[in-house]
Design a protein around this motif. Structure first.
Motif, PDB file in Angstrom:
ATOM      1  N   LEU A 188       0.830  -1.215   0.000  1.00 62.32           N
ATOM      2  CA  LEU A 188       0.000   0.000   0.000  1.00 62.32           C
ATOM      3  C   LEU A 188       0.863   1.263   0.000  1.00 62.32           C
ATOM      4  O   LEU A 188       0.572   2.221  -0.728  1.00 62.32           O
ATOM      5  N   ALA A 189       1.887   1.276   0.807  1.00 58.55           N
ATOM      6  CA  ALA A 189       2.771   2.450   0.868  1.00 58.55           C
ATOM      7  C   ALA A 189       3.492   2.653  -0.456  1.00 58.55           C
ATOM      8  O   ALA A 189       3.619   3.789  -0.948  1.00 58.55           O
ATOM      9  N   ARG A 190       3.939   1.567  -1.064  1.00 60.31           N
ATOM     10  CA  ARG A 190       4.641   1.667  -2.342  1.00 60.31           C
ATOM     11  C   ARG A 190       3.718   2.179  -3.440  1.00 60.31           C
ATOM     12  O   ARG A 190       4.094   3.023  -4.264  1.00 60.31           O
ATOM     13  N   GLU A 191       2.481   1.677  -3.468  1.00 58.31           N
ATOM     14  CA  GLU A 191       1.510   2.142  -4.475  1.00 58.31           C
ATOM     15  C   GLU A 191       1.232   3.634  -4.324  1.00 58.31           C
ATOM     16  O   GLU A 191       1.135   4.370  -5.310  1.00 58.31           O
ATOM     17  N   ALA A 192       1.112   4.081  -3.069  1.00 57.87           N
ATOM     18  CA  ALA A 192       0.866   5.505  -2.828  1.00 57.87           C
ATOM     19  C   ALA A 192       2.050   6.348  -3.289  1.00 57.87           C
ATOM     20  O   ALA A 192       1.882   7.398  -3.930  1.00 57.87           O
ATOM     21  N   LEU A 193       3.258   5.888  -3.004  1.00 57.93           N
ATOM     22  CA  LEU A 193       4.455   6.629  -3.406  1.00 57.93           C
ATOM     23  C   LEU A 193       4.594   6.689  -4.923  1.00 57.93           C
ATOM     24  O   LEU A 193       4.918   7.742  -5.490  1.00 57.93           O
ATOM     25  N   LEU A 194       4.354   5.584  -5.576  1.00 56.61           N
ATOM     26  CA  LEU A 194       4.440   5.562  -7.042  1.00 56.61           C
ATOM     27  C   LEU A 194       3.404   6.493  -7.662  1.00 56.61           C
ATOM     28  O   LEU A 194       3.668   7.154  -8.676  1.00 56.61           O
ATOM     29  N   ALA A 195       2.228   6.572  -7.051  1.00 56.80           N
ATOM     30  CA  ALA A 195       1.174   7.456  -7.561  1.00 56.80           C
ATOM     31  C   ALA A 195       1.548   8.924  -7.364  1.00 56.80           C
ATOM     32  O   ALA A 195       1.203   9.778  -8.193  1.00 56.80           O
ATOM     33  N   MET A 196       2.246   9.244  -6.271  1.00 56.55           N
ATOM     34  CA  MET A 196       2.584  10.637  -5.974  1.00 56.55           C
ATOM     35  C   MET A 196       3.825  11.121  -6.709  1.00 56.55           C
ATOM     36  O   MET A 196       4.039  12.326  -6.832  1.00 56.55           O
ATOM     37  N   ARG A 197       4.641  10.208  -7.198  1.00 59.15           N
ATOM     38  CA  ARG A 197       5.896  10.612  -7.849  1.00 59.15           C
ATOM     39  C   ARG A 197       5.654  11.533  -9.035  1.00 59.15           C
ATOM     40  O   ARG A 197       6.420  12.472  -9.268  1.00 59.15           O
TER      41      ARG A 197
END
Length: 547
Positions: free
Chosen positions: A474-483
């Motif tokens: 979940l944290a990785r998906e959020a980070l990839l979306a915000m990049r």
């Protein structure tokens, strides 16, 4: 005629007298000159310890503002002999040396075969050609190396000398001639020049002054007075040396030249008194072939580390009831990052680091033993040197560097978590960083419960693997979306996803968070990306790819 000739010879044989040199810190044009004055004073004291008569070389008067020194011709010669003292050693090379003009091979002392093993475990054999090599002694420096005779610090000093100020082989003649037992008259020449006119203008070469050129872009020559140029022979004895290490994408460390930290001395007497203790107190831990405490994450850190070491000396003085502060001792530290490219020395960066940057204690918190990631620590240091918020620039790192070097790196995750914990203690739980961290925590906790029916309970504590894997996903998906999202696009994403999960916080805190998102979205984005990076499962230090 015979009588006149006899009188002339008698006159030539009369004593030269004593040369008096007087320097004031305020009259010297650069921190390199002021470091040179420190080197001259300390080296002159060293001569007395080695048996040179104070009648030939001595510091007659010294205070915080300057010093007066006296030398006879013999004393000046001994000063230069100590400066350029050299011993003969050996160097092993892969190919025979060749004469410059004829290209004929130079006969080595001997040829050796070195047996080894390659990366695949297969035996290897290499031929090495052994040649004599002049090795600078370093005067008193070789006696105060805390890692021992021919230790890490003196080796670093010798390598620097041969690479930067004496990088061109022709500039090594004062050392090599002494190693070969030749008669050298540089001390005599300097004595004559200074006795005739210490204010005489002389050429200023990069051998003595880092960054000097024969002429600049405006065709103006670099020059100095003979008296001040004398000082530039001695700054190598009074500058701190560092090597910047950069983490490469394959997890290795690349070394990039040398960093010189020149103390802009404000109190000459106190600095010279404490300099011996300063040298002996340097670290003894090894990193590769270097002293670990000489390795910095970026050039400006050399100034911070030098100031931190000096602050330690100041603290000891305070314990002895001698009141002095760090900014009484030095005005600043001037940092020069240089690299040798072929026969040219390039000055890559120059900066001036002032004592106030370490007085807050911020640098102490960026200890490399507690922070594991070179990338993370480097950004913190850049922010400290640039006097920015501690979190500035991290959004760019997280958006541009490969995830394996940032939020997917165990060391980076560790440092993000540790920094949030420390900032919460420093700035309080109502600070924006602490509130944004709580937003990320609430989001992940809520999503784990609603999407995967997982919560942190006794059962998951006993077997946390699935919980940690889902949380990291979940944290990785959020980070990839915000990049790739900034501005309005980022605000919409956070509103529709992160804030779709209930945020358990007071109305006052929620107002602070929402206001930051709308009014300062880039600040909020930076903190939120760091907060998600810190939410990854806790790694062990052995999992880290950094030192």
């Amino acid at each position: 005629m015979a009588e006149r000739k006899k009188r002339t010879q008698k006159s030539a044989a009369t004593p030269d007298g004593v040369l008096e040199l007087q320097y004031r810190l305020s009259d010297l044009p650069s921190s390199q000159h002021r470091a040179g004055l420190v080197g001259l004073v300390v080296l002159t004291h060293f001569l007395a310890q080695t048996g040179v008569s104070t009648a030939d070389a001595s510091v007659k008067q010294i205070d915080g503002r300057g010093a007066r020194l006296e030398f006879t011709r013999a004393g000046m010669k001994k000063l230069f002999d100590a400066t350029f003292a050299t011993k003969m050693g050996e160097v092993a090379v892969d190919k025979p040396y060749k004469k410059k003009n004829t290209k004929e091979e130079v006969t080595p002392i001997r040829v050796e075969t070195v047996e080894g093993v390659d990366k695949k475990g297969k035996p290897t054999s290499k031929t090495k050609y052994i040649y004599p090599k002049a090795i600078p002694s370093g005067a008193f420096l070789e006696h105060v190396d805390p890692t021992g005779a021919d230790g890490l610090w003196i080796k670093l000093w010798r390598d620097m000398l041969w690479s930067i100020p004496r990088g061109v082989p022709a500039t090594r003649r004062p050392f090599e001639d002494r190693a070969e037992g030749k008669i050298v008259r540089d001390g005599d020449k300097m004595f004559d020049i200074l006795r005739a006119d210490p204010a005489k203008s002389v050429e200023l070469a990069s051998t003595y002054f880092l960054g000097a050129q024969a002429t600049n872009a405006d065709n103006v020559t670099f020059s100095d007075s003979a008296g001040r140029q004398l000082l530039l022979h001695f700054w190598p004895f009074a500058t701190e040396l560092f090597v910047p290490g950069t983490a490469t994408r394959d997890g290795k460390t690349a070394w990039d030249g040398y960093v010189f930290a020149f103390p802009d001395v404000a109190d000459l007497e106190t600095y010279c008194e404490d300099y011996w203790e300063f040298l002996r107190a340097r670290g003894t831990e090894k990193l590769a072939y270097l002293p670990k405490s000489a390795v910095v994450d970026l050039p400006g850190e050399a100034g911070l580390r030098t100031l931190a070491w000096l602050q330690g000396i100041v603290a000891k003085r305070t314990q002895r009831s001698t009141t002095v502060s760090i900014d009484d001792l030095v005005l600043a530290v001037d940092v020069i990052h240089a690299r040798k490219d072929g026969n040219n020395v390039r000055i890559l960066k120059q900066s001036r680091i002032e004592p106030r940057l370490i007085m807050s204690g911020e640098y102490e918190r960026y200890n490399s033993s507690t922070l594991w990631s070179h990338v993370f620590r480097r950004q913190l240091l850049e922010n400290l040197l640039g006097e920015c918020h501690w979190f500035a620039g991290f959004a760019k790192l997280l958006s541009t560097l490969p995830p394996e070097m940032t939020f997917r790196d165990a060391a980076f995750q560790h440092d993000a978590r540790l920094t949030f914990e420390e900032r919460k203690m420093i700035d309080g739980e109502s600070s924006l960083a602490a509130l944004v961290h709580r937003v990320a925590t609430n989001y992940l906790t809520g999503m784990l419960r609603s999407k995967y029916d997982l919560s942190w309970s006794d059962e998951t504590k006993a077997n946390p693997r699935e919980y940690n894997e889902k949380k990291e996903k979940l944290a990785r998906e959020a980070l990839l979306a915000m990049r790739s999202r900034t501005g309005t696009d980022f605000i919409e994403y956070v509103t529709m996803t992160v804030f779709s999960v209930a945020q358990s916080m007071s109305k006052e805190h929620y107002t602070v968070v929402s206001g930051s998102l709308l009014e300062h979205p880039e600040t909020f984005r930076t903190l939120l990306m760091l907060a998600f990076s810190s939410q990854m499962p806790r790694p062990k230090k052995s999992d880290s790819t950094s030192n």
